[in-house]
Design an enzyme around this catalytic site. Structure first.
Site, mmCIF file in Angstrom:
data_model
loop_
_atom_site.group_PDB
_atom_site.id
_atom_site.type_symbol
_atom_site.label_atom_id
_atom_site.label_comp_id
_atom_site.label_asym_id
_atom_site.label_seq_id
_atom_site.Cartn_x
_atom_site.Cartn_y
_atom_site.Cartn_z
ATOM 1 N N ASN A 11 -46.328 13.032 -31.771
ATOM 2 C CA ASN A 11 -47.439 14.122 -31.871
ATOM 3 C C ASN A 11 -47.387 14.595 -33.274
ATOM 4 O OD1 ASN A 11 -48.708 16.171 -31.024
ATOM 5 N ND2 ASN A 11 -47.549 17.967 -30.972
ATOM 6 N N TRP A 12 -48.814 13.407 -33.390
ATOM 7 C CA TRP A 12 -49.411 13.514 -34.989
ATOM 8 C C TRP A 12 -50.077 14.529 -34.936
ATOM 9 C CZ3 TRP A 12 -51.681 7.802 -35.269
ATOM 10 C CH2 TRP A 12 -50.468 6.810 -35.489
ATOM 11 N N LYS A 13 -50.179 15.478 -34.062
ATOM 12 C CA LYS A 13 -50.994 16.748 -34.399
ATOM 13 C C LYS A 13 -51.927 17.124 -35.007
ATOM 14 C CE LYS A 13 -46.717 19.360 -33.857
ATOM 15 N NZ LYS A 13 -45.717 20.542 -34.307
ATOM 16 N N HIS A 97 -47.693 22.302 -25.159
ATOM 17 C CA HIS A 97 -47.313 22.046 -26.291
ATOM 18 C C HIS A 97 -47.408 23.785 -26.959
ATOM 19 C CE1 HIS A 97 -46.189 21.624 -30.333
ATOM 20 N NE2 HIS A 97 -46.094 20.340 -29.838
ATOM 21 N N GLU A 99 -47.915 25.433 -29.652
ATOM 22 C CA GLU A 99 -48.421 25.620 -30.574
ATOM 23 C C GLU A 99 -50.397 25.556 -29.855
ATOM 24 O OE1 GLU A 99 -48.709 21.970 -33.641
ATOM 25 O OE2 GLU A 99 -46.932 22.681 -33.822
ATOM 26 N N GLU A 169 -38.949 21.805 -26.072
ATOM 27 C CA GLU A 169 -39.348 21.868 -27.683
ATOM 28 C C GLU A 169 -39.307 24.069 -27.770
ATOM 29 O OE1 GLU A 169 -41.802 18.187 -28.705
ATOM 30 O OE2 GLU A 169 -43.216 20.451 -28.597
ATOM 31 N N GLY A 175 -41.023 22.025 -36.485
ATOM 32 C CA GLY A 175 -41.925 22.337 -37.779
ATOM 33 C C GLY A 175 -40.824 22.964 -38.480
ATOM 34 N N SER A 215 -37.895 19.059 -34.868
ATOM 35 C CA SER A 215 -37.671 19.200 -36.373
ATOM 36 C C SER A 215 -36.340 17.355 -35.683
ATOM 37 C CB SER A 215 -35.988 19.582 -36.819
ATOM 38 O OG SER A 215 -36.754 20.747 -37.091
ATOM 39 N N GLY A 237 -42.994 16.477 -37.581
ATOM 40 C CA GLY A 237 -43.190 15.722 -39.175
ATOM 41 C C GLY A 237 -42.680 14.348 -38.730
HETATM 42 P P1 13P Z 1 -41.322 18.714 -35.540
HETATM 43 O O1 13P Z 1 -41.064 17.099 -35.234
HETATM 44 O O2 13P Z 1 -42.142 18.840 -36.960
HETATM 45 O O3 13P Z 1 -40.790 19.625 -35.697
HETATM 46 O O4 13P Z 1 -42.558 19.119 -34.695
HETATM 47 C C1 13P Z 1 -42.028 19.348 -33.201
HETATM 48 C C2 13P Z 1 -43.104 19.095 -32.190
HETATM 49 O O5 13P Z 1 -43.870 20.261 -32.090
HETATM 50 C C3 13P Z 1 -43.826 17.310 -31.228
HETATM 51 O O6 13P Z 1 -44.404 18.053 -30.735
#
Ligand code: 13P
Length: 256
Positions: A11-13, A97, A99, A169, A175, A215, A237
């Protein structure tokens, strides 16, 4: 029953321009060679989907959207529809998600409408669920997960629920560098599988792919993937650099 094919999803956000996305995939594919026993799913920003479609068209690689609206079209400025994701070459899309839920206020009900709409357009949703730190510390983890899954899958036809991908998640692990331990992740994954057995069907639940996200790094992927109910990873990340994402794709667990 066959064990489900693992999914390693990026997931590159809100990261990477079109050029950066293409360069990444070309390098990754060049270094990995053919991928047969696992699926590599990449969810880039919407702007890169169309360009990536051409190069993702190789066995083992799949394209995903990061989000969508539930309507097919309409006066919804700034939104993108499942029809458009399909048109751009997506096989998967992330729904709910954390976020989206916590930064943009998306509700369980809206997530459910997205899940339904994605299936209508032939896209497999990756439904994200997970508790906040406060909810975990308050002993509410299983209640939250139950509420999120129940609301998002209500009324799904059996053939759809059999294809659904779920991602656990925990919000406190996203993150933050704080990964759930393999025991913590396994405990919730087992709970999710049991919940799906009661909501859908026992055999369906056994075949579902349950991803862990939060993470995930090269140094914790093997221990997580070794657990019985963990069938893949959803990586933020560590999916932004080729060496770390490649190592995560190349997880090894021995026999489960
Ligand atoms: P991180 O791997 O940066 O913690 O993010 C996880 C995430 O939100 C994947 O959708």
């Amino acid at each position: 029953m066959q064990t489900p094919t693992p999914i390693i999803a990026a997931n590159w956000k809100m990261f990477k321009t079109i050029d950066q996305a293409i360069t990444f995939v070309v390098q990754l594919q060049g270094e990995l060679g053919p991928v047969h026993d696992r699926e590599v799913v990449i969810a880039p920003p919407f702007t890169a989907l169309q360009a990536m479609r051409q190069i993702m068209n190789v066995p083992g690689f799949r394209l995903a959207g990061q989000n969508c609206h539930w309507e097919e079209q309409g006066a919804f400025t700034g939104e993108i529809s499942p029809l458009m994701l399909r048109d751009a070459g997506c096989d998967y899309a992330i729904a709910g998600h954390s976020e989206r839920r916590h930064v943009f206020g998306e509700t369980d009900e809206e997530t459910g409408k997205k899940v339904q709409a994605l299936f209508r357009h032939g896209i497999v949703p990756i439904l994200c669920v997970g508790e906040t730190l406060e909810e975990r510390e308050g002993g509410k983890t299983f209640d939250v997960i139950t509420r999120q899954i129940t609301a998002a899958t209500e009324g799904l036809p059996p053939e759809a629920s059999a294809k659904l991908v779920l991602a656990y998640e925990p919000v406190w692990a996203i993150g933050t560098g704080k990964t759930a331990t393999p025991d913590q992740a396994q405990e919730v994954h087992r709970f999710i599988r049991d919940k799906c057995a009661s909501l859908f069907d026992k055999d369906v639940a056994k075949g579902l792919r349950l991803l862990y996200g939060g993470s995930v790094k090269p140094d914790n992927v093997d221990a997580l993937m070794a657990r019985e109910d963990i069938d893949g990873m959803l990586v933020g990340g560590a999916s932004l650099e080729v060496p770390s994402f490649k190592r995560i794709i190349q997880f090894h667990t021995g026999e489960k």
